[in-house]
Design an enzyme around this catalytic site. Structure first.
Site, short mmCIF file in Angstrom:
data_model
loop_
_atom_site.label_atom_id
_atom_site.label_comp_id
_atom_site.label_asym_id
_atom_site.label_seq_id
_atom_site.Cartn_x
_atom_site.Cartn_y
_atom_site.Cartn_z
CG HIS A 26 -2.47 -1.47 1.23
ND1 HIS A 26 -3.51 -0.43 0.80
CD2 HIS A 26 -1.92 -2.25 1.00
CE1 HIS A 26 -4.10 -1.68 0.96
NE2 HIS A 26 -2.74 -3.05 1.18
CG ASP A 116 -5.10 2.44 1.59
OD1 ASP A 116 -5.93 1.17 1.16
OD2 ASP A 116 -3.36 2.07 1.89
#
Ligand code: UDP
Length: 489
Positions: A26, A116
């Protein structure tokens, strides 16, 4: 020569804080996105957990620590997904808010938080401060589409598919083994399933939604779910040196949670013939069973091919005894490496991958055919596309115990690295996707335009703000140092 006041007032730039979920898969794409913003003249700051701050090193993006409540060792300290995620929400919201306040008082007010999609609470923080919020999805459009349909009640759990596939608009028929593991076994990781669904909890309030994929690859899928998932496709977020080559020296992500042992691999690769090496990696999270480790090990040995295998330190104990010594002539085992350096080396002819989305995009972008050995989560769906849609590799089949046997691995390696028509077709297909990925990220390409559009909006908005409030400190930011900032259109 000193800049005149007039020049200064023209150089008004926006400030974006980018917040990744703190795992390698990520941080990499979100940090890469931050670099793209900096390249286009935006001041970009990565806000990441204290534990992961030391693993970031990039000259073009500022780094600020936030807290997940486990500042010494992150997730490992928390003990469970539940505890970790709720602590991150509480502590992350508080510390992100502090950072936004700090920047405001120091004359670099934040205009937008790009968060995110696993962290929808970051949008609430942005709203409290009256600034924009943009959700960034790190999974494929196909996987995001499946979860958005689930969130919208168009699918219900647990999915019972038996022999018949799931037929969803815009997607190929998906059999049970092609679907994200959480859908078939919702009880396996309830906290992660809840997190996947929470991506859509406040998505309609986000000012932008970004997907790390590109039009040519997944435009059709994204188009069919655009009402539930209105994402701008801005990928692949792979360092510029492998795609558009516009950002100088951008050869790596600039983040590594483990120490890469690159030199050892690169030296060894130099001595190997073109396309003769299989690079094997299961990413940063998958933990293979001891039996599966053994089958991969003996499969690699049995194939008699050259290989580099990344076995993280915590997994080394599962290697069969004497495996490393007995394969010294043919293979190298490393605990971590710079994957892009390896995939970009001409000696590598195949990527044996767990099909994490970043690894999948890297294989496509660097033009390396793949053997998919997916284990859980979105990897199963990515493997379906690798084999059945983009036709850039094969997926290894599991036996009745869920194990990819040594014989199966050998057979897959031969299919992908052999001299046959199938291998030639996969190589040609992956070369085509490599060219399309490069086109998407190059100036005027679909992803380049989507990023430029976002930046243009932020900067126009900033200019308006400054025009209406002449007392605001003008924001001065040198952008991507030494880089030519392209015109925004
Ligand atoms: N990676 C790396 N070195 C390694 C193995 C992996 O740099 O030895 C990087 C890889 O390039 C990718 C990321 O780690 O960007 C893994 O992300 P992915 O989505 O493929 O899988 P995850 O780790 O999230 O399961």
């Amino acid at each position: 020569m000193a800049e005149s006041r007039k020049d200064h007032s023209r150089r008004v730039h926006a400030h974006v804080v980018v917040v990744p979920y703190p795992s390698q898969g990520h941080i990499n794409p979100l940090l890469q996105f931050a670099k793209h913003l900096a390249f286009r003249g935006v001041k970009a700051t990565l806000a990441t957990t204290r534990y992961t701050v030391p693993s970031i090193s990039t000259p073009y993006v500022g780094v600020e620590p936030i807290s997940d409540g486990f500042d010494d060792s992150g997730f490992a300290q928390a003990g469970s997904e539940d505890v970790y995620l709720s602590s991150f929400k509480a502590n992350g919201s508080r510390t992100l808010s502090e950072i936004i306040r700090k920047f405001k008082s120091s004359g670099f007010p934040v205009d937008c938080v790009v968060y995110d999609s696993f962290l929808p609470w970051a949008l609430d923080v942005a709203r409290e401060h009256g600034i924009y919020g943009a959700s960034f999805f790190t999974n494929s459009a196909a996987v995001s589409a499946v979860f958005s349909m689930l969130h919208d009640g168009k699918l219900s759990l647990p999915l019972k598919l038996d022999e018949s596939p799931l037929q969803l608009p815009g997607l190929p028929p998906l059999y049970s083994y092609d679907l994200p593991s959480f859908l078939k076994a919702p009880g396996s990781y309830p906290a992660y399933l809840a997190m996947k669904l929470s991506q859509f909890s406040n998505l309609e309030d986000a000012d932008w939604v970004f997907g790390n994929t590109f039009e040519a690859l997944e435009g059709k899928v994204a188009g069919t779910v655009s009402e539930q998932w209105p994402a701008k496709l801005i990928g692949p977020m792979v360092p510029s040196a492998y795609l558009d080559e516009r950002m100088e020296e951008d050869k790596g992500y600039g983040a590594s949670l483990w120490k890469p042992l690159g030199e050892k691999c690169m030296k060894w690769l130099e001595s190997k013939a073109r396309h003769s090496v299989a690079y094997v990696s299961f990413g940063s999270m998958v933990s293979l069973s001891a039996e599966q480790m053994e089958e991969v090990a003996w499969g690699l040995k049995g194939s008699e091919m050259n290989f580099i295998w990344v076995v993280r330190g915590t997994e080394l104990g599962k290697l069969p005894s004497h495996f490393v010594e007995s394969t010294r002539e043919k293979g190298v085992v490393v605990t971590w490496c710079n994957q892009l350096d390896i995939l970009g080396h001409g000696a590598v002819g195949c990527f044996v991958t767990h099909c994490g989305w970043n690894s999948t995009l890297e294989g496509l972008s660097l033009g390396v055919p793949m053997v998919g050995v997916p284990k859980w989560a979105d990897q199963l769906t990515d493997a379906k596309f690798i084999e059945g849609v983009w036709r850039v590799g094969v997926r290894a089949k599991e036996d009745h115990k869920g194990i990819v046997t040594r014989d199966e691995l050998i057979s897959c390696l031969k299919q992908v690295m052999g001299d046959g028509d199938a291998a030639a077709e996969m190589r040609a297909n992956v070369a085509k996707w490599k060219a399309l990925a490069r086109e998407a990220m190059s100036q005027g390409g679909s992803s380049d335009r989507a990023i430029a559009h976002f930046v243009h909006h932020l900067i126009s908005n900033k200019k308006q703000q400054l025009n209406t409030n002449t007392n605001t400190n003008a924001i001065q930011w040198s952008g991507y140092m030494g880089m030519r900032v392209p015109p925004i259109n």
